[in-house]
Design an enzyme around this catalytic site. Structure first.
Site, PDB file in Angstrom:
ATOM      1  CE1 TYR A  70      15.392   9.483  27.769  1.00 42.88           C
ATOM      2  CE2 TYR A  70      14.085   9.453  29.783  1.00 42.88           C
ATOM      3  CZ  TYR A  70      14.542   8.827  28.640  1.00 42.88           C
ATOM      4  OH  TYR A  70      14.143   7.551  28.352  1.00 42.88           O
ATOM      5  CG  PHE A 122      -5.239   2.657   7.223  1.00 43.12           C
ATOM      6  CD1 PHE A 122      -5.230   3.046   5.892  1.00 43.12           C
ATOM      7  CD2 PHE A 122      -4.044   2.684   7.925  1.00 43.12           C
ATOM      8  CE1 PHE A 122      -4.047   3.470   5.282  1.00 43.12           C
ATOM      9  CE2 PHE A 122      -2.868   3.117   7.325  1.00 43.12           C
ATOM     10  CZ  PHE A 122      -2.875   3.508   6.003  1.00 43.12           C
ATOM     11  CB  THR A 123      -2.538  -1.138   5.820  1.00 47.55           C
ATOM     12  OG1 THR A 123      -2.077   0.206   5.941  1.00 47.55           O
ATOM     13  CG2 THR A 123      -3.081  -1.364   4.411  1.00 47.55           C
ATOM     14  CG  ASP A 213      -7.050   6.890  11.898  1.00 50.09           C
ATOM     15  OD1 ASP A 213      -6.436   7.977  11.971  1.00 50.09           O
ATOM     16  OD2 ASP A 213      -6.642   5.921  11.234  1.00 50.09           O
ATOM     17  CE  LYS A 256      -0.820   9.478   6.943  1.00 49.08           C
ATOM     18  NZ  LYS A 256       0.001   8.557   7.781  1.00 49.08           N
ATOM     19  NE  ARG A 380      -2.927   1.548   0.014  1.00 53.55           N
ATOM     20  CZ  ARG A 380      -2.250   1.523   1.164  1.00 53.55           C
ATOM     21  NH1 ARG A 380      -2.357   2.481   2.039  1.00 53.55           N
ATOM     22  NH2 ARG A 380      -1.463   0.511   1.457  1.00 53.55           N
ATOM     23  CG  PHE A 446       1.024  -2.381   1.404  1.00 52.08           C
ATOM     24  CD1 PHE A 446       0.334  -2.947   2.462  1.00 52.08           C
ATOM     25  CD2 PHE A 446       1.553  -1.118   1.560  1.00 52.08           C
ATOM     26  CE1 PHE A 446       0.176  -2.250   3.652  1.00 52.08           C
ATOM     27  CE2 PHE A 446       1.395  -0.414   2.742  1.00 52.08           C
ATOM     28  CZ  PHE A 446       0.708  -0.985   3.798  1.00 52.08           C
TER      29      PHE A 446
HETATM   30  N1  PM9 Z   1      -1.109   6.303   6.208  1.00 53.28           N
HETATM   31  C1  PM9 Z   1      -0.618   6.597   3.914  1.00 53.28           C
HETATM   32  O1  PM9 Z   1       0.197   6.687   3.011  1.00 53.28           O
HETATM   33  C2  PM9 Z   1       1.266   6.026   5.514  1.00 53.28           C
HETATM   34  C3  PM9 Z   1       1.749   4.685   5.288  1.00 53.28           C
HETATM   35  S1  PM9 Z   1       0.675   3.325   5.209  1.00 53.28           S
HETATM   36  C4  PM9 Z   1       0.719   2.957   3.584  1.00 53.28           C
HETATM   37  O2  PM9 Z   1      -1.843   6.773   3.742  1.00 53.28           O
HETATM   38  C5  PM9 Z   1      -4.522   6.246   8.636  1.00 53.28           C
HETATM   39  C6  PM9 Z   1      -5.892   6.561   8.143  1.00 53.28           C
HETATM   40  C7  PM9 Z   1      -3.431   6.384   7.831  1.00 53.28           C
HETATM   41  C8  PM9 Z   1      -2.125   6.051   8.322  1.00 53.28           C
HETATM   42  C9  PM9 Z   1      -0.991   6.097   7.497  1.00 53.28           C
HETATM   43  C10 PM9 Z   1      -2.024   5.604   9.660  1.00 53.28           C
HETATM   44  C11 PM9 Z   1      -0.692   5.249  10.248  1.00 53.28           C
HETATM   45  C12 PM9 Z   1      -3.155   5.476  10.427  1.00 53.28           C
HETATM   46  N2  PM9 Z   1      -4.367   5.797   9.894  1.00 53.28           N
HETATM   47  O3  PM9 Z   1       2.019   6.166   8.971  1.00 53.28           O
HETATM   48  O4  PM9 Z   1       2.117   5.319  11.282  1.00 53.28           O
HETATM   49  O5  PM9 Z   1      -3.597   6.832   6.585  1.00 53.28           O
HETATM   50  O6  PM9 Z   1       2.003   7.744  10.899  1.00 53.28           O
HETATM   51  O7  PM9 Z   1       0.049   6.391  10.470  1.00 53.28           O
HETATM   52  C13 PM9 Z   1      -0.175   6.301   5.262  1.00 53.28           C
HETATM   53  P1  PM9 Z   1       1.641   6.400  10.390  1.00 53.28           P
END
Ligand code: PM9
Length: 473
Positions: A70, A122-123, A213, A256, A380, A446
């Site tokens: 843990y 970014f979203t 980021d 990523k 997008r 979306f």
């Molecule tokens: N990006 C992408 O497909 C995953 C889902 S959002 C549609 O591009 C950036 C630049 C990203 C990102 C996720 C996140 C969030 C932060 N910054 O999906 O929570 O491209 O791991 O990361 C997506 P997490």
């Protein structure tokens, strides 16, 4: 010459083809939203490069060494050491994925009434900034909003825009500058080292932090090596360390560039920021030594970070993306220029010039690409941009469909098939109808919004068909 895969395949996952009739039914059931399709009904899945990487044998071996205690897991220590060594940050809190880190950072640093400058929204990042009472201000160079502008570092911050925001609202209302490397929604465009250095100098002069980021920072490092004077002879690891040195910390979606299926982290140099992150992480994620991840996930991420810095890996990754983009460009399909790091973006404005933005061209194009070839992509554009605080529809200049290439998953033959589907669709593009939104979620719409095609009178369709046949010949 093709840059062949720097790996061989040890495990395969069958993927199934479907018929056009089946796909028409599936996309209707999914409300014309590719997020709502079942993966088993998709032939080539370019929805996202997030969490879709193939892990290496070395990462899978590491999964067996998961220390699921843990607290104080040895895999946490390995991850912490790896982040220190390759990213250069003294402290790191693991999170379940990138938005977990964004949640912590935004809650700790943003006060209502604050402004957060960034190189394009970014979203999830903006959603967390707004949830905490902040206002995102876009300070990216103008050309980033123009799909046709072909610049080597189209993700750069416009330093004049940044300076004038600081002068207008005052540095005390800017908790940090949010700098994405690369810039996802601009087309996976990189930021130059010179620009990062300049942003940091401005920030230091005003006592403002820079938080990266870092989600696709390895891809950014590759572009710096390829395009920026003075970096050709440096390793990806050296470039990455220098990039990170122009910041005070970062959020990371490990899904990523860390080559894992789940995981992320928040990293920083400031000890008091780390302490506050530790206080909050126990509320939202878990202990500061696991943060929503199993020990085995942290081990896989630590190993993935090391693998991601291998030149052969990243050169092949970028070559694959470029291969797809060049095939589309050669066929006259409008794409975002230059081709970015993680995806090829179709310019839906030019692809579907007969639709207005209110008819959701990119959403419709993504849905019809699925019908055409079983290829799943992501909108997008206007749907992703959502509404502002007053409920007004945002109208982004870029109206795009993203074909994101998962890392180490598909072959060049798959990319040929995907290109063929896009090109086929392009030939009868005038038949693609607009959509109307029939269900609109309040936040990050979306992901789960639903649509229906706008019915066109049969006479229009016949005319469109004739026009598109004529345009091919
Ligand atoms: N990006 C992408 O497909 C995953 C889902 S959002 C549609 O591009 C950036 C630049 C990203 C990102 C996720 C996140 C969030 C932060 N910054 O999906 O929570 O491209 O791991 O990361 C997506 P997490």
């Amino acid at each position: 010459m093709l840059l062949a895969e720097p790996y061989r395949i040890k495990v395969v996952e069958p993927i199934a083809r479907t018929t056009r009739e089946e796909r028409e039914r599936f996309i209707t059931e999914a409300g014309y939203n590719t997020f709502l399709l079942r993966s088993k009904d998709v032939y080539l899945d370019f929805l996202t490069d997030s969490g879709t990487s193939a892990m290496s044998d070395n990462q899978w071996a590491g999964m067996m060494l998961g220390d699921e205690a843990y607290a104080g897991s040895r895999n946490f220590l390995a991850l912490q050491e790896t982040v220190r060594r390759y990213y250069g940050f003294a402290y790191m809190v693991p999170t379940h994925q990138g938005r977990g880190a964004e949640n912590l950072l935004s809650r700790i640093l943003i006060k209502p009434g604050d402004y957060i400058p960034g190189n394009m929204y970014f979203t999830t990042t903006r959603a967390h900034q707004e949830l905490n009472g902040g206002t995102f201000v876009d300070v990216i160079v103008d050309e980033a909003h123009d799909a046709t502008a072909d610049l080597p570092f189209k993700g750069n911050v416009d330093l004049t825009k940044l300076e004038s925001l600081i002068a207008r609202v005052g540095p005390e209302r800017i908790p940090y500058i949010s700098l994405a490397v690369t810039v996802n929604l601009a087309g996976g465009q990189p930021v130059s080292m010179a620009n990062m250095r300049a942003v940091k100098q401005i920030a230091e002069r005003h006592g403002i932090n820079v938080m990266l980021d870092a989600t696709r920072c390895v891809e950014n490092a590759y572009f710096i090596k390829e395009r920026e004077a003075g970096y050709a002879g440096q390793t990806i690891a050296e470039i990455l360390l220098e990039m990170m040195s122009y910041s005070d910390g970062c959020t990371m979606s490990g899904k990523k560039d860390c080559l894992v299926n789940i995981g992320g982290f928040l990293a920083m140099n400031d000890e008091s920021l780390y302490q506050r992150a530790c206080e909050l992480v126990v509320l939202f994620e878990g202990m500061p030594t696991y943060g929503g991840l199993a020990g085995r996930d942290m081990e896989a991420m630590a190993r993935g970070i090391v693998e991601s810095l291998d030149y052969d890996y990243i050169a092949h990754r970028i070559a694959q993306v470029r291969y797809l983009g060049e095939a589309l460009r050669a066929a006259g399909v409008a794409i975002v220029e230059p081709i970015g790091g993680h995806a090829v973006f179709l310019d839906a404005r030019r692809f579907l010039a007969h639709l207005t933005q209110d008819e959701f061209p990119a959403q419709s194009l993504a849905a019809h690409l699925y019908i055409e070839g079983g290829v799943r992509a992501m909108e997008r554009g206007i749907v992703s941009a959502g509404r502002d605080d007053d409920g007004n529809q945002r109208y982004p200049k870029l109206e795009l469909v993203r074909l994101a290439i998962p890392r180490r998953v598909y072959t060049y033959a798959h990319l040929d098939v995907a290109a063929e589907a896009v090109i086929q669709l392009f030939r009868h593009r005038d038949e693609i109808p607009g959509l109307t939104m029939v269900y609109e979620p309040r936040i990050l719409r979306f992901f789960t919004a639903r649509f229906e095609p706008i019915a066109k009178p049969e006479a229009d369709l016949t005319r469109a068909r004739e026009a598109s046949i004529a345009s091919v010949h």
